[in-house]
Design a protein around this motif. Sequence first.
Motif, PDB file in Angstrom:
ATOM      1  N   TRP A 199     -19.918 -40.320  10.770  1.00 59.48           N
ATOM      2  CA  TRP A 199     -18.627 -40.226  12.042  1.00 59.48           C
ATOM      3  C   TRP A 199     -18.302 -40.501  12.923  1.00 59.48           C
ATOM      4  CZ3 TRP A 199     -16.507 -36.270  13.800  1.00 59.48           C
ATOM      5  CH2 TRP A 199     -16.938 -34.749  13.399  1.00 59.48           C
ATOM      6  N   GLU A 200     -17.460 -40.258  13.626  1.00 62.56           N
ATOM      7  CA  GLU A 200     -16.676 -40.442  15.305  1.00 62.56           C
ATOM      8  C   GLU A 200     -15.613 -40.513  15.741  1.00 62.56           C
ATOM      9  OE1 GLU A 200     -20.736 -42.617  18.149  1.00 62.56           O
ATOM     10  OE2 GLU A 200     -19.144 -43.621  17.603  1.00 62.56           O
ATOM     11  N   TYR A 201     -15.324 -39.705  16.472  1.00 62.38           N
ATOM     12  CA  TYR A 201     -14.218 -39.037  17.369  1.00 62.38           C
ATOM     13  C   TYR A 201     -13.899 -38.936  18.538  1.00 62.38           C
ATOM     14  CZ  TYR A 201      -9.827 -36.899  18.077  1.00 62.38           C
ATOM     15  OH  TYR A 201      -8.776 -36.475  18.254  1.00 62.38           O
ATOM     16  N   TYR A 202     -13.772 -40.669  19.082  1.00 59.57           N
ATOM     17  CA  TYR A 202     -13.131 -41.117  20.693  1.00 59.57           C
ATOM     18  C   TYR A 202     -14.976 -40.411  21.152  1.00 59.57           C
ATOM     19  CZ  TYR A 202      -8.874 -41.791  19.170  1.00 59.57           C
ATOM     20  OH  TYR A 202      -7.439 -42.180  18.639  1.00 59.57           O
ATOM     21  N   ASN A 203     -16.095 -40.720  21.146  1.00 55.26           N
ATOM     22  CA  ASN A 203     -17.349 -40.561  21.024  1.00 55.26           C
ATOM     23  C   ASN A 203     -17.348 -38.614  21.755  1.00 55.26           C
ATOM     24  OD1 ASN A 203     -18.657 -42.987  20.911  1.00 55.26           O
ATOM     25  ND2 ASN A 203     -16.896 -43.496  23.037  1.00 55.26           N
ATOM     26  N   VAL A 204     -16.392 -38.277  21.813  1.00 58.49           N
ATOM     27  CA  VAL A 204     -16.585 -36.667  21.548  1.00 58.49           C
ATOM     28  C   VAL A 204     -17.211 -35.751  21.339  1.00 58.49           C
ATOM     29  CG1 VAL A 204     -14.809 -34.661  22.133  1.00 58.49           C
ATOM     30  CG2 VAL A 204     -13.919 -37.220  23.183  1.00 58.49           C
ATOM     31  N   TYR A 205     -16.989 -35.720  19.644  1.00 60.12           N
ATOM     32  CA  TYR A 205     -17.674 -35.237  18.325  1.00 60.12           C
ATOM     33  C   TYR A 205     -18.022 -36.389  17.779  1.00 60.12           C
ATOM     34  CZ  TYR A 205     -14.409 -31.552  19.735  1.00 60.12           C
ATOM     35  OH  TYR A 205     -13.760 -30.726  20.665  1.00 60.12           O
ATOM     36  N   TYR A 206     -19.467 -36.728  16.461  1.00 62.94           N
ATOM     37  CA  TYR A 206     -20.100 -36.864  15.878  1.00 62.94           C
ATOM     38  C   TYR A 206     -21.431 -36.144  15.008  1.00 62.94           C
ATOM     39  CZ  TYR A 206     -23.657 -36.347  19.809  1.00 62.94           C
ATOM     40  OH  TYR A 206     -24.010 -35.945  20.310  1.00 62.94           O
ATOM     41  N   SER A 207     -21.033 -36.949  14.136  1.00 68.05           N
ATOM     42  CA  SER A 207     -22.006 -36.270  13.187  1.00 68.05           C
ATOM     43  C   SER A 207     -23.009 -37.989  12.428  1.00 68.05           C
ATOM     44  CB  SER A 207     -21.863 -35.680  11.962  1.00 68.05           C
ATOM     45  OG  SER A 207     -22.337 -35.611  10.447  1.00 68.05           O
ATOM     46  N   LEU A 208     -24.411 -37.935  12.605  1.00 64.23           N
ATOM     47  CA  LEU A 208     -24.572 -38.988  12.326  1.00 64.23           C
ATOM     48  C   LEU A 208     -26.164 -39.749  11.557  1.00 64.23           C
ATOM     49  CD1 LEU A 208     -24.303 -41.262  15.624  1.00 64.23           C
ATOM     50  CD2 LEU A 208     -22.679 -41.355  14.212  1.00 64.23           C
ATOM     51  N   LEU A 209     -26.285 -39.688  10.857  1.00 67.35           N
ATOM     52  CA  LEU A 209     -27.781 -40.261  10.122  1.00 67.35           C
ATOM     53  C   LEU A 209     -28.191 -41.096  10.662  1.00 67.35           C
ATOM     54  CD1 LEU A 209     -27.066 -38.527   6.890  1.00 67.35           C
ATOM     55  CD2 LEU A 209     -28.634 -36.798   8.687  1.00 67.35           C
ATOM     56  N   THR A 210     -29.485 -41.556  10.951  1.00 65.61           N
ATOM     57  CA  THR A 210     -30.447 -42.414  10.736  1.00 65.61           C
ATOM     58  C   THR A 210     -31.243 -42.636  10.047  1.00 65.61           C
ATOM     59  OG1 THR A 210     -29.239 -42.918  13.197  1.00 65.61           O
ATOM     60  CG2 THR A 210     -31.546 -44.232  12.654  1.00 65.61           C
ATOM     61  N   PHE A 211     -32.047 -43.759   9.366  1.00 63.64           N
ATOM     62  CA  PHE A 211     -33.588 -43.686   9.259  1.00 63.64           C
ATOM     63  C   PHE A 211     -33.811 -45.044   9.014  1.00 63.64           C
ATOM     64  CE2 PHE A 211     -29.592 -44.012   5.859  1.00 63.64           C
ATOM     65  CZ  PHE A 211     -30.023 -45.088   5.126  1.00 63.64           C
ATOM     66  N   SER A 212     -35.117 -45.707   8.939  1.00 66.60           N
ATOM     67  CA  SER A 212     -35.501 -47.075   8.369  1.00 66.60           C
ATOM     68  C   SER A 212     -35.280 -47.192   7.000  1.00 66.60           C
ATOM     69  CB  SER A 212     -37.067 -46.612   9.590  1.00 66.60           C
ATOM     70  OG  SER A 212     -37.009 -45.820  10.688  1.00 66.60           O
ATOM     71  N   GLY A 213     -35.634 -48.347   7.480  1.00 63.01           N
ATOM     72  CA  GLY A 213     -35.617 -49.142   6.211  1.00 63.01           C
ATOM     73  C   GLY A 213     -33.841 -49.873   5.224  1.00 63.01           C
ATOM     74  N   ASP A 214     -34.139 -49.792   3.463  1.00 63.18           N
ATOM     75  CA  ASP A 214     -32.786 -50.806   3.498  1.00 63.18           C
ATOM     76  C   ASP A 214     -32.214 -49.331   3.153  1.00 63.18           C
ATOM     77  OD1 ASP A 214     -34.495 -50.285   0.824  1.00 63.18           O
ATOM     78  OD2 ASP A 214     -35.121 -51.443   0.706  1.00 63.18           O
ATOM     79  N   LYS A 215     -31.031 -49.296   2.189  1.00 63.28           N
ATOM     80  CA  LYS A 215     -30.445 -48.635   1.015  1.00 63.28           C
ATOM     81  C   LYS A 215     -30.542 -48.362  -0.508  1.00 63.28           C
ATOM     82  CE  LYS A 215     -26.457 -49.937   4.275  1.00 63.28           C
ATOM     83  NZ  LYS A 215     -24.744 -50.072   4.837  1.00 63.28           N
ATOM     84  N   SER A 216     -31.840 -48.109  -0.207  1.00 63.43           N
ATOM     85  CA  SER A 216     -31.914 -48.522  -2.009  1.00 63.43           C
ATOM     86  C   SER A 216     -33.262 -46.552  -2.315  1.00 63.43           C
ATOM     87  CB  SER A 216     -33.380 -49.197  -2.050  1.00 63.43           C
ATOM     88  OG  SER A 216     -34.570 -48.755  -1.674  1.00 63.43           O
ATOM     89  N   GLU A 217     -32.478 -46.496  -2.884  1.00 66.03           N
ATOM     90  CA  GLU A 217     -33.001 -44.851  -3.190  1.00 66.03           C
ATOM     91  C   GLU A 217     -34.587 -44.038  -3.508  1.00 66.03           C
ATOM     92  OE1 GLU A 217     -31.767 -44.335  -7.586  1.00 66.03           O
ATOM     93  OE2 GLU A 217     -30.152 -44.501  -7.633  1.00 66.03           O
ATOM     94  N   GLY A 218     -34.226 -43.088  -2.306  1.00 67.66           N
ATOM     95  CA  GLY A 218     -36.248 -42.707  -2.269  1.00 67.66           C
ATOM     96  C   GLY A 218     -35.685 -41.910  -1.098  1.00 67.66           C
ATOM     97  N   LYS A 219     -37.291 -41.340  -0.985  1.00 68.44           N
ATOM     98  CA  LYS A 219     -36.993 -40.864   0.406  1.00 68.44           C
ATOM     99  C   LYS A 219     -37.470 -42.031   1.960  1.00 68.44           C
ATOM    100  CE  LYS A 219     -39.666 -36.537  -1.196  1.00 68.44           C
ATOM    101  NZ  LYS A 219     -40.164 -35.739  -0.903  1.00 68.44           N
ATOM    102  N   LYS A 220     -36.955 -41.501   2.710  1.00 71.53           N
ATOM    103  CA  LYS A 220     -36.251 -43.033   3.825  1.00 71.53           C
ATOM    104  C   LYS A 220     -37.185 -41.858   5.223  1.00 71.53           C
ATOM    105  CE  LYS A 220     -34.440 -45.212   1.933  1.00 71.53           C
ATOM    106  NZ  LYS A 220     -34.154 -46.178   1.240  1.00 71.53           N
ATOM    107  N   MET A 221     -37.920 -43.334   5.478  1.00 72.50           N
ATOM    108  CA  MET A 221     -38.681 -43.437   6.906  1.00 72.50           C
ATOM    109  C   MET A 221     -37.596 -42.666   8.272  1.00 72.50           C
ATOM    110  SD  MET A 221     -41.670 -42.575   5.186  1.00 72.50           S
ATOM    111  CE  MET A 221     -42.948 -42.625   7.135  1.00 72.50           C
ATOM    112  N   ASP A 222     -38.834 -41.492   8.787  1.00 72.40           N
ATOM    113  CA  ASP A 222     -38.028 -41.690  10.866  1.00 72.40           C
ATOM    114  C   ASP A 222     -36.347 -41.109  10.720  1.00 72.40           C
ATOM    115  OD1 ASP A 222     -40.854 -42.282  11.252  1.00 72.40           O
ATOM    116  OD2 ASP A 222     -39.803 -44.938  11.576  1.00 72.40           O
ATOM    117  N   ALA A 223     -35.804 -40.764  10.110  1.00 70.16           N
ATOM    118  CA  ALA A 223     -34.624 -40.448   9.604  1.00 70.16           C
ATOM    119  C   ALA A 223     -34.796 -38.903  10.617  1.00 70.16           C
ATOM    120  CB  ALA A 223     -34.105 -39.607   7.744  1.00 70.16           C
ATOM    121  N   SER A 224     -33.602 -39.015  11.295  1.00 70.47           N
ATOM    122  CA  SER A 224     -32.749 -38.120  12.258  1.00 70.47           C
ATOM    123  C   SER A 224     -31.030 -37.811  12.353  1.00 70.47           C
ATOM    124  CB  SER A 224     -32.869 -38.748  13.314  1.00 70.47           C
ATOM    125  OG  SER A 224     -32.617 -39.467  14.003  1.00 70.47           O
ATOM    126  N   PHE A 225     -31.584 -36.795  12.869  1.00 67.39           N
ATOM    127  CA  PHE A 225     -29.055 -36.057  12.879  1.00 67.39           C
ATOM    128  C   PHE A 225     -28.681 -35.404  13.998  1.00 67.39           C
ATOM    129  CE2 PHE A 225     -26.807 -32.628  11.301  1.00 67.39           C
ATOM    130  CZ  PHE A 225     -25.463 -33.163  11.112  1.00 67.39           C
TER     131      PHE A 225
END
Length: 421
Positions: free
Chosen positions: A344-370
């Motif tokens: 989520w974001e709030y006017y580009n001031v506050y944010y909380s973002l999770l990014t990862f590679s691949g699809d949304k299937s169950e399991g561990k994800k690569m290249d994940a960042s927070f």
Amino acid sequence: MSMKIIYKTMLMTVVVLSFFSCGNDDEPGIDTPPSNPELMVAEDALFVKIGEDTDAELEILQGGGEYNAFSTNENIAKAEVVDGKIMIKGISIGKTYIVVSDKNGYYEKKPILVGLTDVIELDKTEVEIESLLNISAYATVNIIEGNGGYKVVSDNPKVTVSASESGTITIMGKPEDIETPTTAAVTVTDVLGMISVFDVCISAHRTDVLKLDETNVEAEGAVGKSFAVTINVVDGNGGYKVVSDNQDIQVSVTALGAVKITGILKNSDTDLVATITVTDILNLKATCIIRVLPTDKTYTEEEIQAIVADNSRRYYLDDNDQIIGGLAVSFKNEQQNGQVTYGWEYYNVYYSLLTFSGDKSEGKKMDASFSYYSYFYPNYIYYQNEPVTLEIIKNDGRRIWGIFSFIKDEVSHRGYFCDSI
């Protein structure tokens, strides 16, 4: 004086005395008129039992006959004269008086007790309780038979007692000496004043061996996160104390013997080990070795089950809701160039973002960042593209649930989210 004169004088004296003596024997007696006997009724209070064919007789010891009787409270008892006898019938529980009179105007007023029983019967007359030293113990005694309105009194203020309307007596006390029990005599009375007494003895539990439910404990902990383990004394004499030989592991113990072990795992490469020693009032000892192993598990199975049981949209970090209350945030759900972004974001001031590679299937994800930014005094949190371990733990076709963790400045952090697929 001549002998003839003396003889005549003595003879006359004898005749006079004989005359008066005979006269008293022949005089008729004077009869004393008989007195009316006072009315006398048996002195003891009479108990009358309520029920069919339970009439009681009030015994008249003496009186003038033609007796009359009445009760001062006919809601409790009634009296009537049957064949010259005073018969009493019990109506309801209570105390009253019966007034009896005779034809001579004498009367007597006697107390009458009316009830279901003339005794208080208990399910036990002795109560023995065992407890740890200075730990309160409880027991109950039930009144099997009585007339209600119960009161209980203990002759020892260290043993407290109370009674319910239904007749359950609760006893509470504690042993204050390992050798000498705490004792009391408890007196029970009912509304009619019937009495019963029972004895109480509260002794300290005594054992020659101190035992723990665990002597070797292995636990897992995340670096920088607190952990807590509990072991219990299963047999001991109370008055417990506990020490740890490792200052990084703190210990405490309750009066009942629950030993709480806490600490923070500071190093991901080394187990945290301590010997825990418990002693009791008799200085008996027991030990337990605890070993805390570093783990990369983000959540326990129980915690994961709780997370997936809730399908509401939410984002959590370190067990706290990330979405700042009152802010109208914009939720992110994007997939570009092989990268998925949630948050989520709030006017580009506050944010909380999770990014990862691949699809949304169950399991561990690569290249994940927070990435996270929030500043509300006095809390300031900032992470930028922090590498994380991320796993999609559930995908039901409409929503996904994910958990993640990372270590920053030797402190372990964790979080989870749930959002539309």
